[in-house]
Design an enzyme around this catalytic site. Structure first.
Site, PDB file in Angstrom:
ATOM      1  N   LYS A 240      32.575  31.077  34.131  1.00 29.88           N
ATOM      2  CA  LYS A 240      33.884  31.279  33.510  1.00 29.88           C
ATOM      3  C   LYS A 240      33.802  31.034  32.008  1.00 29.88           C
ATOM      4  O   LYS A 240      33.143  30.094  31.549  1.00 29.88           O
ATOM      5  CB  LYS A 240      34.896  30.330  34.159  1.00 29.88           C
ATOM      6  CG  LYS A 240      36.328  30.480  33.663  1.00 29.88           C
ATOM      7  CD  LYS A 240      37.245  29.519  34.397  1.00 29.88           C
ATOM      8  CE  LYS A 240      38.679  29.623  33.913  1.00 29.88           C
ATOM      9  NZ  LYS A 240      39.597  28.706  34.635  1.00 29.88           N
TER      10      LYS A 240
ATOM     11  N   SER B 254      43.590  30.869  36.529  1.00 28.05           N
ATOM     12  CA  SER B 254      42.996  31.410  35.321  1.00 28.05           C
ATOM     13  C   SER B 254      41.550  31.877  35.497  1.00 28.05           C
ATOM     14  O   SER B 254      40.996  32.530  34.616  1.00 28.05           O
ATOM     15  CB  SER B 254      43.026  30.344  34.221  1.00 28.05           C
ATOM     16  OG  SER B 254      42.216  29.217  34.597  1.00 28.05           O
TER      17      SER B 254
ATOM     18  N   SER C  18      43.943  27.231  39.469  1.00 25.02           N
ATOM     19  CA  SER C  18      43.099  28.286  38.907  1.00 25.02           C
ATOM     20  C   SER C  18      41.833  28.627  39.678  1.00 25.02           C
ATOM     21  O   SER C  18      41.129  29.556  39.308  1.00 25.02           O
ATOM     22  CB  SER C  18      42.718  27.925  37.464  1.00 25.02           C
ATOM     23  OG  SER C  18      43.856  27.921  36.644  1.00 25.02           O
TER      24      SER C  18
END
Length: 426
Positions: free
Chosen positions: A74, A143, A167
């Site tokens: 990420k 996210s 997330s």
């Protein structure tokens, strides 16, 4: 198609690499081919260098526990050899001086960093370009948008996410993969862009519970936990659905399928009743996250406010109004709630609940509501999402397993048992 190298389970791919029937280079090429074909539509990756991946694959350690398996990272997690932009124009082209601690652990375990996946702005709200691979007209969640989508679409077998509200768990449910948020503090956050220090937790994605356990425990430097501890028996589950008026028929249907599958396989399933205190902690989480973000992103607010989204300008301004006395008082409320909540686990192995209100919403302007994740994150308890069928529009829906602080192995074992129970009644 399931025997294509990029669609193998992580555990099976590692076995084949160890046995010499699959090479790291072949697996990397299969993943790169999938990315080349699908990522122009899905948009899971924000940075990838195929030639660097090939070079790394040729030199990868196939003797480590991860055996050269591709891992997506990420884009709020630092990498020295790829840009890390935190989902913000403020950091366009940013090249950290060193890898984050979890990336160091990944490489030490023999993992192959495939590229950087899309994150929302500083891992909260403002979405990036990623679409749900099951239906490109829908959000993948956030996210950790790109990581969930990349695993779901066969671009990589393993990926990193982070969770401050929902997330990891929510995008896993939306994309139809397994997401694991371990106990808070399990993985070293050095080199992970902070959003809210009290809440931020590094998590992982894979396509099965076995795979996510394999990955997560390789990062810990430990053998994977036993997932068969309930073979010959069955777990004791308690259903708890907070904010029940906010879930739709798809989420309720997934939970009902899981309940029936669990009871058919011999589990006891009871309702967790009269836990009204749970719902009252939602505003506590919101305030802790807002105050934490104001502190973590103080430099950005003071020096690059014009490059922040309207959401962040407003949120950080609100967070600055929460002084230290109030902020630490909110944390004390959360700590006290955690101690009280532990009693709810007496006599049960895990809580069975929903990970989201239903299917992924249409559009990519919003990543969905983290309402069904936030308080679990505030509790700092381990959570696992597993797929539990499809909803009314054909998109994935999941269920969530939650256990107490430090009970990560139990959470994974219960989730693995339920995963098998669901498969048995399909």
């Amino acid at each position: 198609m399931t025997d294509a190298p990029n669609m193998l389970s992580a555990v099976e791919a590692a076995r084949r690499i160890e046995a010499g029937t699959l090479t790291v280079e072949e697996l990397a090429e299969a993943c790169l081919a999938c990315i080349a074909e699908r990522d122009p539509q899905v948009g899971a990756f924000i940075h990838i260098d195929p030639e660097a991946v090939r070079q790394a694959a040729r030199g990868a350690r196939a003797d480590g526990p991860l055996r050269g398996l591709p891992v997506a990272v990420k884009d709020i997690i630092d990498t020295a050899d790829l840009p890390t932009e935190y989902g913000s124009p403020i950091y366009a082209g940013n090249r950290p001086a060193e890898d984050a601690a979890v990336v160091v652990r990944t490489k030490a375990a023999g993992g192959l960093v495939m590229g950087k996946t899309v994150s929302t702005e500083f891992a909260w709200r403002t979405p990036g370009k990623t679409r749900n691979p099951n239906n490109l007209a829908h959000t993948p969640g956030g996210s950790s948008s790109g990581s969930a989508a990349a695993v779901a679409d066969g671009m990589v077998p393993l990926a990193f996410g982070t969770q401050t509200a929902g997330s990891v768990i929510r995008p896993a449910a939306y994309c139809g993969v397994v997401g694991f948020k371990p106990t808070f503090g399990t993985h070293d956050r050095r080199g992970v862009k902070l959003l809210a220090e009290y809440l931020d937790t590094v998590g992982t994605f894979a396509r099965s519970v076995e795979d996510v356990a394999f990955f997560d425990y390789a990062l810990r430097g430990s053998p994977p936990p036993r997932l068969d501890v309930f073979d010959g028996s069955a777990p004791r589950l308690a259903i708890h659905v907070p904010f029940a008026d906010k879930i739709d028929d798809d989420a309720a249907g997934a939970l009902e399928r899981a309940r029936i599958a669990a009871q058919t396989a011999g589990a006891s399933v009871v309702g967790l009743v009269d836990w009204t205190a749970y719902d009252t902690m939602d505003p506590v989480h919101a305030a802790v996250m807002t105050a934490g973000a104001a502190r973590a992103l103080a430099w950005e607010y003071d020096n690059a406010r014009d490059q922040l989204s309207d959401f962040y300008r407003d949120t950080l301004e609100a967070g600055r109004k929460i002084d230290d006395t109030e902020y630490y008082g909110l944390q004390a409320q959360a700590d006290a709630f955690r101690n009280d909540a532990a009693a709810r686990l007496d006599g049960i192995d895990a809580i069975l609940t929903v990970p989201a209100s239903g299917e992924a919403p249409a559009g990519i302007e919003w990543t969905g509501d983290p309402l069904f994740n936030k308080v679990w994150t505030l509790l700092r308890w381990p959570c696992v999402t597993i797929p539990a069928g499809r909803g009314s529009h054909g998109l994935p829906v999941g269920v969530q397993i939650v256990t107490g602080y430090g009970e990560d192995a139990r959470a994974l074992a219960v989730a693995s048992w339920l995963e098998r129970a669901l498969a048995a009644v399909e």
